[in-house]
Design a protein around this motif. Structure first.
Motif, mmCIF file in Angstrom:
data_model
loop_
_atom_site.group_PDB
_atom_site.id
_atom_site.type_symbol
_atom_site.label_atom_id
_atom_site.label_comp_id
_atom_site.label_asym_id
_atom_site.label_seq_id
_atom_site.Cartn_x
_atom_site.Cartn_y
_atom_site.Cartn_z
ATOM 1 N N VAL A 12 0.862 7.167 6.202
ATOM 2 C CA VAL A 12 0.736 5.794 5.719
ATOM 3 C C VAL A 12 -0.401 5.766 4.718
ATOM 4 O O VAL A 12 -1.458 6.365 4.943
ATOM 5 N N THR A 13 -0.177 5.062 3.607
ATOM 6 C CA THR A 13 -1.212 4.979 2.574
ATOM 7 C C THR A 13 -1.567 3.524 2.293
ATOM 8 O O THR A 13 -0.795 2.609 2.570
ATOM 9 N N LEU A 14 -2.740 3.348 1.721
ATOM 10 C CA LEU A 14 -3.227 2.052 1.263
ATOM 11 C C LEU A 14 -3.382 2.123 -0.240
ATOM 12 O O LEU A 14 -4.015 3.049 -0.757
ATOM 13 N N ARG A 15 -2.782 1.163 -0.938
ATOM 14 C CA ARG A 15 -2.912 1.090 -2.396
ATOM 15 C C ARG A 15 -4.234 0.397 -2.693
ATOM 16 O O ARG A 15 -4.444 -0.746 -2.287
ATOM 17 N N GLN A 16 -5.126 1.116 -3.344
ATOM 18 C CA GLN A 16 -6.466 0.591 -3.599
ATOM 19 C C GLN A 16 -6.957 1.053 -4.958
ATOM 20 O O GLN A 16 -7.000 2.260 -5.218
ATOM 21 N N PRO A 22 -4.711 7.784 1.770
ATOM 22 C CA PRO A 22 -4.067 7.973 3.068
ATOM 23 C C PRO A 22 -4.909 7.376 4.201
ATOM 24 O O PRO A 22 -6.124 7.549 4.234
ATOM 25 N N VAL A 23 -4.231 6.643 5.094
ATOM 26 C CA VAL A 23 -4.905 6.117 6.281
ATOM 27 C C VAL A 23 -4.386 6.785 7.552
ATOM 28 O O VAL A 23 -5.077 6.802 8.566
ATOM 29 N N GLY A 61 -0.079 -4.047 0.919
ATOM 30 C CA GLY A 61 -0.909 -2.995 0.348
ATOM 31 C C GLY A 61 -0.753 -1.652 1.041
ATOM 32 O O GLY A 61 -1.113 -0.623 0.496
ATOM 33 N N PHE A 62 -0.228 -1.661 2.262
ATOM 34 C CA PHE A 62 0.012 -0.428 3.007
ATOM 35 C C PHE A 62 1.475 -0.039 2.881
ATOM 36 O O PHE A 62 2.345 -0.903 2.776
#
Length: 85
Positions: A12-16, A22-23, A61-62
């Protein structure tokens, strides 16, 4: 007999700031019929994010960036929203 729930290589990733951070990376586990498992860890280690990813309820965002989630053999990641409801 296949497991009731199988999570394989979940990422799972977070767009930042224009990048994907990656989280959760390469998480795998399975739950056999009649068994119980527990996710245990410190605050912020990804327990809730794992549950949200399995249910398809990731916050804005995730995103699930990889892996498979199967419930009773059905790939939840490939299921249409109507099927999930």
């Amino acid at each position: 007999m296949p497991p009731v729930l199988a999570v394989e290589d979940l990422t799972v990733t977070l767009r930042q700031a224009g990048a994907s951070v990656p989280v959760l990376e390469h998480l795998s586990f399975s739950v056999e019929a009649g068994r119980t498992i527990a996710l245990v860890g410190e605050s912020g280690c990804g327990k809730s994010m794992t549950a949200l990813a399995i249910m398809g309820l990731l916050p804005e965002g995730f995103a699930r960036a990889g892996g498979r989630i199967r419930l009773a053999g059905e790939d939840l990641a490939a299921a249409k929203p109507a099927r999930l409801r």
